[in-house]
Design an enzyme around this catalytic site. Structure first.
Site, PDB file in Angstrom:
ATOM      1  N   LYS A  20       0.825  -1.136   0.024  1.00  0.00           N
ATOM      2  CA  LYS A  20      -0.061   0.176  -0.053  1.00  0.00           C
ATOM      3  C   LYS A  20       1.054   1.011  -0.259  1.00  0.00           C
ATOM      4  O   LYS A  20       0.578   2.156  -0.554  1.00  0.00           O
ATOM      5  CB  LYS A  20      -0.906  -0.117   1.174  1.00  0.00           C
ATOM      6  N   ASP A 306       2.933  -0.310  12.059  1.00  0.00           N
ATOM      7  CA  ASP A 306       1.878  -1.020  11.716  1.00  0.00           C
ATOM      8  C   ASP A 306       1.781  -2.320  11.876  1.00  0.00           C
ATOM      9  O   ASP A 306       0.774  -3.008  11.837  1.00  0.00           O
ATOM     10  CB  ASP A 306       1.882  -0.695  10.081  1.00  0.00           C
ATOM     11  N   ARG A 380      -6.156  -3.529  10.920  1.00  0.00           N
ATOM     12  CA  ARG A 380      -5.151  -4.460  11.554  1.00  0.00           C
ATOM     13  C   ARG A 380      -5.592  -4.987  12.734  1.00  0.00           C
ATOM     14  O   ARG A 380      -4.888  -5.947  12.891  1.00  0.00           O
ATOM     15  CB  ARG A 380      -3.864  -3.401  11.560  1.00  0.00           C
TER      16      ARG A 380
END
EC number: 2.5.1.19
Length: 429
Positions: A20, A306, A380
């Site tokens: 991404k 992340d 996530r």
């Protein structure tokens, strides 16, 4: 929407979705050219669609064809732009922070809107630039309804290093196209250096040169232009992290399309898991070498925020006490990820202490399950909980699982293809 996930180990081959981070960057660089580019290996997640639509609103022409984009840049001689435009960032922080300075390359008013927690993400770094340069803007607290009008000017920009690297990337994209030379000075230690590396590498691929002086200063010559080209997006380590973590927890997934020489900061997931006892092998794919006896470690989240949700799950099932530090920025993502991880994994039987800037996790032998957990409408968190199910004694139900569309729309299809057992649930209570 709810989904029931049963305790099943994952096994087989999976093509990891395109990065991404690199897709955002490739689309923007191509859209800032004056020619025609082809961007290959695109996954149409909500975030990527937001960036595609944003660049179209600035004058680029973008044609979608399966997993490929043909982009005619916004500086093409036939490009058409309106005097006012609205950019809907949806929930994409990258789209918002990358595009705010880029929009100031163009005449007219730009309005930025979005949803979810996006309006709570601070933009003070840009507001300070607007005030210093006399750029008109109007913003609303805790809601994304930002209007900007004016032209950004070349110069010297002093930016703290402990804010999101997205601000620095936005300026890096923009400043080479100005007439004069510019300099970005980083006033404190820079976090998320890996994301800056990705930005500089992509810009170089499109013909833009920037001098990086040890991440303390970036020297930017003005009068440059982006060259159109063909560009393939590499696989995404932040998505691969879920299957790599599943492997550390007993699954046997072979991951395709991840580059061993990748500059992605989230590639650090390999180093962290190997410190914890996993052993991986790179060939044409990444595989787990053997069953792991996992142990605790110290994890610095500053360069790889992340991957922290799923790494926290691995830590919860590792022997000893793991501490995650420098993770305060996880509180202003799609949700407060520190609170979400601690809350939902504790429901499953994990032992986690939430701190202001991190987590303390004491490992347990296994997780219980047999309960409903919530994704916090964060992709996530949803994917982390699905991986957690592979080590739960009983099935779990994940509420609002469809938020995976933000970054990995086919996650649960891939999960089932790897042997995961899932059932959609009725919303009736």
């Amino acid at each position: 929407m709810k989904i029931e996930v049963l305790n099943t180990k994952l096994e087989g081959k999976v093509k990891i979705p395109p990065s991404k981070s690199m897709a955002h960057r490739g689309i923007i660089c191509a859209s800032l050219s004056s020619g025609v580019s082809v961007i290959d290996n695109i996954d149409y997640s909500d975030d990527i669609n937001a960036t595609i639509d944003a660049m179209v609103s600035l004058g680029a022409v973008i044609d979608k064809n399966e997993d490929k984009l043909t982009i005619t840049g916004a500086f093409h001689k036939d490009a058409k732009r309106s005097a006012a435009r609205t950019i809907d960032c949806n929930e994409s922080g990258s789209t918002l922070r990358f595009l705010v300075p880029i929009s100031l390359l163009f005449d007219g008013m730009t309005k930025f809107i979005g949803r979810g927690n996006l309006g709570k993400r601070p933009l003070d770094t840009y507001y300070n630039i607007f005030k210093a340069q006399g750029i008109k803007y109007n913003a609303v607290d805790n809601k994304l309804n930002l209007m900007v009008k004016g032209r950004i000017k070349a110069g010297e920009f002093v930016i703290p290093g402990n804010i999101s690297s997205q601000f620095i990337t936005g300026l890096l994209f923009t400043l080479p196209l100005l007439e004069g030379d510019s300099k970005i000075i980083i006033s404190t230690e820079l976090e998320s250096k890996g994301y800056i590396d990705l930005t500089l590498a992509c810009m170089k691929d499109f013909g833009i040169d920037i001098e990086n002086r040890d991440y303390r200063e970036f020297i930017i010559k003005g009068g440059q232009s982006y060259n159109s080209r063909n560009y393939r997006v590499e696989g995404d380590y932040s998505q691969g992290a879920f299957y790599l973590s599943a492997n550390a927890l007993g699954s046997k997934v072979e991951l395709l399309d991840l580059r061993e020489d990748s500059l992605q900061g989230d590639k650090e997931v390999i180093d962290i898991l190997e410190r914890m006892g996993a052993k991986f092998e790179f060939k044409d794919s990444i595989t787990i070498k053997e069953n792991c006896k996992l142990k605790s470690t110290l994890i610095d989240a500053s360069q790889c925020p992340d991957i922290i949700p799923v790494i926290s799950l691995v830590a919860a099932l590792s022997k000893g006490r793991t501490e995650i530090i420098n993770a305060g920025r996880l509180r202003i993502k799609e949700c407060d990820r520190l609170k979400a991880v601690a809350t939902e994994l504790k429901k499953l039987g994990a032992k986690i202490i939430e701190k202001e800037e991190g987590l303390i996790i004491d490992g347990v032998e296994g997780l219980e399950g047999g309960i409903e957990v919530w994704s916090w409408k964060d992709h996530r968190i949803a994917m982390t909980l699905a991986i957690a199910a592979t080590r739960c004694k009983k099935p779990i139900i994940i509420k609002d699982y469809d938020c995976v569309a933000k970054s990995y729309p086919s996650f649960f299809e891939d999960y089932k293809m790897l042997g995961g057992k899932v059932n959609e649930c009725s919303m009736g209570e």
